[in-house]
Design a protein around this motif. Sequence first.
Motif, PDB file in Angstrom:
ATOM      1  N   UNK A  92       0.850  -1.195   0.000  1.00  0.00           N
ATOM      2  CA  UNK A  92       0.000   0.000   0.000  1.00  0.00           C
ATOM      3  C   UNK A  92       0.882   1.240   0.000  1.00  0.00           C
ATOM      4  N   UNK A  93       0.744   2.062  -1.040  1.00  0.00           N
ATOM      5  CA  UNK A  93       1.609   3.237  -1.149  1.00  0.00           C
ATOM      6  C   UNK A  93       1.429   4.214   0.003  1.00  0.00           C
ATOM      7  N   UNK A  94       0.239   4.257   0.594  1.00  0.00           N
ATOM      8  CA  UNK A  94       0.028   5.199   1.689  1.00  0.00           C
ATOM      9  C   UNK A  94       0.844   4.818   2.924  1.00  0.00           C
ATOM     10  N   UNK A  95       1.008   3.518   3.153  1.00  0.00           N
ATOM     11  CA  UNK A  95       1.896   3.100   4.238  1.00  0.00           C
ATOM     12  C   UNK A  95       3.330   3.525   3.924  1.00  0.00           C
ATOM     13  N   UNK A  96       3.704   3.408   2.666  1.00  0.00           N
ATOM     14  CA  UNK A  96       5.041   3.851   2.251  1.00  0.00           C
ATOM     15  C   UNK A  96       5.217   5.341   2.523  1.00  0.00           C
ATOM     16  N   UNK A  97       4.236   6.153   2.121  1.00  0.00           N
ATOM     17  CA  UNK A  97       4.331   7.595   2.321  1.00  0.00           C
ATOM     18  C   UNK A  97       4.411   7.925   3.819  1.00  0.00           C
ATOM     19  N   UNK A  98       3.618   7.214   4.631  1.00  0.00           N
ATOM     20  CA  UNK A  98       3.659   7.450   6.076  1.00  0.00           C
ATOM     21  C   UNK A  98       5.019   7.064   6.649  1.00  0.00           C
ATOM     22  N   UNK A  99       5.595   5.974   6.129  1.00  0.00           N
ATOM     23  CA  UNK A  99       6.910   5.539   6.603  1.00  0.00           C
ATOM     24  C   UNK A  99       7.958   6.604   6.325  1.00  0.00           C
ATOM     25  N   UNK A 100       7.902   7.182   5.135  1.00  0.00           N
ATOM     26  CA  UNK A 100       8.863   8.235   4.782  1.00  0.00           C
ATOM     27  C   UNK A 100       8.675   9.440   5.687  1.00  0.00           C
ATOM     28  N   UNK A 101       7.419   9.820   5.942  1.00  0.00           N
ATOM     29  CA  UNK A 101       7.150  10.952   6.827  1.00  0.00           C
ATOM     30  C   UNK A 101       7.628  10.681   8.257  1.00  0.00           C
ATOM     31  N   UNK A 102       7.604   9.402   8.650  1.00  0.00           N
ATOM     32  CA  UNK A 102       8.044   9.030   9.993  1.00  0.00           C
ATOM     33  C   UNK A 102       9.558   8.965  10.105  1.00  0.00           C
ATOM     34  N   UNK A 103      10.252   9.131   8.979  1.00  0.00           N
ATOM     35  CA  UNK A 103      11.710   9.118   9.004  1.00  0.00           C
ATOM     36  C   UNK A 103      12.343   7.790   8.676  1.00  0.00           C
ATOM     37  N   UNK A 104      11.563   6.860   8.101  1.00  0.00           N
ATOM     38  CA  UNK A 104      12.088   5.530   7.788  1.00  0.00           C
ATOM     39  C   UNK A 104      13.140   5.591   6.687  1.00  0.00           C
ATOM     40  N   UNK A 105      14.060   4.645   6.755  1.00  0.00           N
ATOM     41  CA  UNK A 105      15.079   4.514   5.712  1.00  0.00           C
ATOM     42  C   UNK A 105      14.608   3.613   4.586  1.00  0.00           C
ATOM     43  N   UNK A 106      13.426   3.001   4.741  1.00  0.00           N
ATOM     44  CA  UNK A 106      12.933   2.159   3.673  1.00  0.00           C
ATOM     45  C   UNK A 106      11.624   1.483   4.008  1.00  0.00           C
TER      46      UNK A 106
END
Length: 220
Positions: A92-106
């Motif tokens: 799910x791309x929205x989980x991806x976008x949230x991960x990036x906003x949370x500072x995830x490296x991937x």
Amino acid sequence: MQTRPLRLVLVDDHEMVLEGLKALLARFRGRVRVVGQAIGADEAEPLVSSLDPDIVVTDVRLRGSASGLDLCQRLVAADPKRRVVLLSAYDDEQYLFQAVRAGAAGYLLKSIDSESLVRQLELAAAGQTVVDPSMAGRAVSSAARLQAGEFWPGAHLGLTQRESEVLGHLVAGLSNRAIAARLVLGEETVKTHVRAIFRKLGVGDRAGAVAFALREGIFQ
């Protein structure tokens, strides 16, 4: 150039998943080494603090009040250099976008093969932001559509498309059972979506979610 194995801490809801992932990664001892594992965010935070791994690999959904996204945000807030990679079953791309906003490296999917997983972790440790190859193209397209405002209601707040649909039915006054029937989902799945909606909107109940949606114009 990497001169020693990457030190990993693994975080998931289930011990069986952790043991399976650890066994899979054991084939790459010269490149990665699991130094710790935790069930849930509460157990993970002190473990990461004490072990200071190169990368934390966590599922998106964890038991308790904190998700993998919450854990990522906390770990990065405590140490901006912390590298956290989300390993999820949710394509799910929205989980991806949230991960990036949370500072995830991937953000990687659990369907990834072991060699690719290790390679992506190495890239993340080297400072890159890694995205599962199967999602990369769609994520770029979705980001462009989101920027242009061509998306579902609530996408800008991090709601997935399914969560947006569930929220719309909450606003319409449907029960979880009725929503499940309307969307052809299990009632427990609907409850999971409702909890995610509460967390993302920062509300504690259905009335709060409906009020937020109407106040912010997500649904009229």
